[in-house]
Write an enzyme that holds these catalytic residues in place. Sequence first.
Site, PDB file in Angstrom:
ATOM      1  N   LYS A 197      -3.869   0.547  -3.186  1.00  0.00           N
ATOM      2  CA  LYS A 197      -3.173  -0.615  -2.782  1.00  0.00           C
ATOM      3  C   LYS A 197      -2.868  -1.874  -3.957  1.00  0.00           C
ATOM      4  CE  LYS A 197      -6.344  -3.538  -0.405  1.00  0.00           C
ATOM      5  NZ  LYS A 197      -7.172  -3.995   0.440  1.00  0.00           N
ATOM      6  N   ASP A 205     -14.437  -8.421   8.621  1.00  0.00           N
ATOM      7  CA  ASP A 205     -12.575  -8.725   8.707  1.00  0.00           C
ATOM      8  C   ASP A 205     -12.715  -7.606   9.594  1.00  0.00           C
ATOM      9  OD1 ASP A 205      -9.961  -9.285   9.609  1.00  0.00           O
ATOM     10  OD2 ASP A 205      -9.090  -8.730   7.887  1.00  0.00           O
ATOM     11  N   VAL A 240       0.751  -1.041  -0.080  1.00  0.00           N
ATOM     12  CA  VAL A 240      -0.076   0.178   0.159  1.00  0.00           C
ATOM     13  C   VAL A 240       0.981   1.705   0.128  1.00  0.00           C
ATOM     14  CG1 VAL A 240      -1.833   1.031   1.441  1.00  0.00           C
ATOM     15  CG2 VAL A 240      -1.631  -1.288   1.464  1.00  0.00           C
TER      16      VAL A 240
END
Length: 759
Positions: free
Chosen positions: A39, A133, A24
């Site tokens: 990214k 996540d 990143v």
Amino acid sequence: MNDTWHVPGYAEVDVLGTGGFGRVVLAKHEASGKMAAIKYLRAEFLADARIADGFRREAWLLSGVRSRHVVRLFDFVESPQGAALVMEAVPGVSLRALLVAENVLPPEAALAILKGSLLGLADAHAAGVVHRDYKPGNVLVSREGESKLVDFGLATLDGHNGLTAGSPAYMAPEQWAGHPGRPATDVYAATCVFYQCITGRRPFEADTSEQLRTLHGGAPVPLEAVPEAVRPLIARGMAKDPAWRPATADAFVTELEAVARKAYGKNWEKRGWKRLATSAAALTALTPLALLTAAGTAAAPVAAAGAGAGVTATGTGTGLTAVMAGKIAIAVAILGGLVAGGLVIFPPGDDDPPAPPAAAAALSVAVQTLSGRDPALPISHELQYPQVSGGPDAAVRQRINDVLRAPVDKRLKTVRDAVADPSTLERIREEGETPALRSSARVLRQTPGLLSVRYDHDLDSTVLGHTTWRFPEALSVDLTTGRVLGPQDVFRPEILTAAGMRTLTQRLTPHAKNGFCTVPTVTGAGDPERQVGMDAADRPGGGDHVPAATFGFTETGAEFEILWYELGCASAAGNETVALPYAELDDLLQPKFLTMLGKTAPAASSTPPPTSARPGAGTTYTNARFGFTTQVPPGYTASPSVPEDGEGMRFTNAALGATLTVWGTNNSGGLKPAEKLAQLVAAVEGNDGRVTFRSADADGYTASGYHGDGRIFYEHEASGAGSAAGLSWIYPAEHKTELDKPVTDTVKAFKPGDLSRPH
């Protein structure tokens, strides 16, 4: 293809981080001068269809989410040379960095962060996207007083399966099992992070993923570590069953705001962000984006170096920003990790659990509370159940927690099934009511090998208003195996007979408020009524000779949760907890079970406590080996009596000169009852005594009269194919009047036990 490829039109400013799948970077859009976080996927992974498709999926899902609480996706670029996500670069720090600096956040501050990120999840859920996540590294805290959600690399559509992946410290039980992602999965993870914010530690910690799987799947949340005001919120958000959590992040925000206002006042959110302002601003000032802006070089171009990953423009210094990037987890989390057994395990430092304590703790018990409303039926519930944590064996701990949870699961299903009945549901809706289901749980006794628990179930409903909807139940669990202990584990074999259950009934009867009820006989022959008992085999349908009630164990004895209507009494009789002290119980219990209770098992020829220790009250004696039972009047002391090939007890009242003897013998001699009676008569008359009554048949014999010294005697023995049992009285004639009733009572109460076999 190589990692020197850059998204056209962007100049790289700094590398923010690298991971297993990519890197990143902070970059400047050359045309507008605006900063972006890009990214990149490593070139070698473009050939892996699964990874490349996952990268495209993240872009597609993120493009559908419009929210000021989610970092925006500007563009997705893919070419033969590489692939990249171009995203909003927001001055701020990750919640993970904030926790590194602060360790513990004030509840109002943690609630404020949680609310903002939940609103981001809510917008994602509204678009049909599940994040999967949520963790501190994926929550951005801005200096303007906002929290934003980042990194949808593991996201799926609601209800669709994805890779069984995530950060183990925050994964919901259904996520561990590989079930489809759902909004409640994100709610669980967000609650785990909130727990960490206010306690300084994750809810569950272990050194392996398998241990974490077990803890998240079955261990109770250690709520004692969190402020009492937010315990219900955490218990609800971390419910093991996703159906018991808020269905969406939006619903959870509603509950969060209600709890926060009640606990911390109407200005809780403003105070929370104010407390965060100083720390967030200080950390944000050290991020690469803030440093570049402060140095006046935000618009400085960066030339791509042929062999390097990017060279920082003059005036910023690669070393400074690189060091800061290493210390502070900034806006965008890194999609990196190691794939092990189908589970993505993120590398150390990226919200992974720390090493566990040196040794596993002993089992501890905490009562969990789950509350909410049924999503499909008009039912509300507030249910308690114990759960254990610690201990050396995760599999045993899981079994224990499963059986401790089972009673409330069964209870909830029963009520759901009842309410779902069309006619019942119609009546409930006509009444405009919402049946409220409640269960409370109480630990009766815990030893190293045993946990005994009582549940009290209640239901508020006019439609389902019958007393049978309100009842207690109890269970005991073997803590070494995780198995529920049944009657066969608790009671001696001879007690699990018709005679043994009569003994149990007799011992419980004096302790019941109104004794055991009587009910009419079916045939009308003989006695017009019979007394109900504890033998489950007597109920319609029959069955084993076991107690017709659940039972638990306390410090002082056993509690039998008797549902009178199930025994055949009028349903209006309801239920009753009947306590039996260990003094009247020990000889009925298995020696191994007594050891589990922390008690010393009695010898095979068990001696009941002297009845003189209970002045003014009689007791019941049951022989553990032969199973016979007798009632013992008050004031009598006990001593063993050992006939040939048998076992017995003698009870004596020295003041009255009276002796009651009871015995059991195996029929090793093969004598018939008439032959035994003949021997008794010969012995009495041979000593100048006189027999005034005698009777014998195939089932036994009875005789009474006077011994040669003038004392009265009475003897009765019942005989079967394998054994015999009997009782006898001997007492002075001058005390006949005061002993008539006690003698009659014991004769009527005597039960011979199982005579069909030797003992």
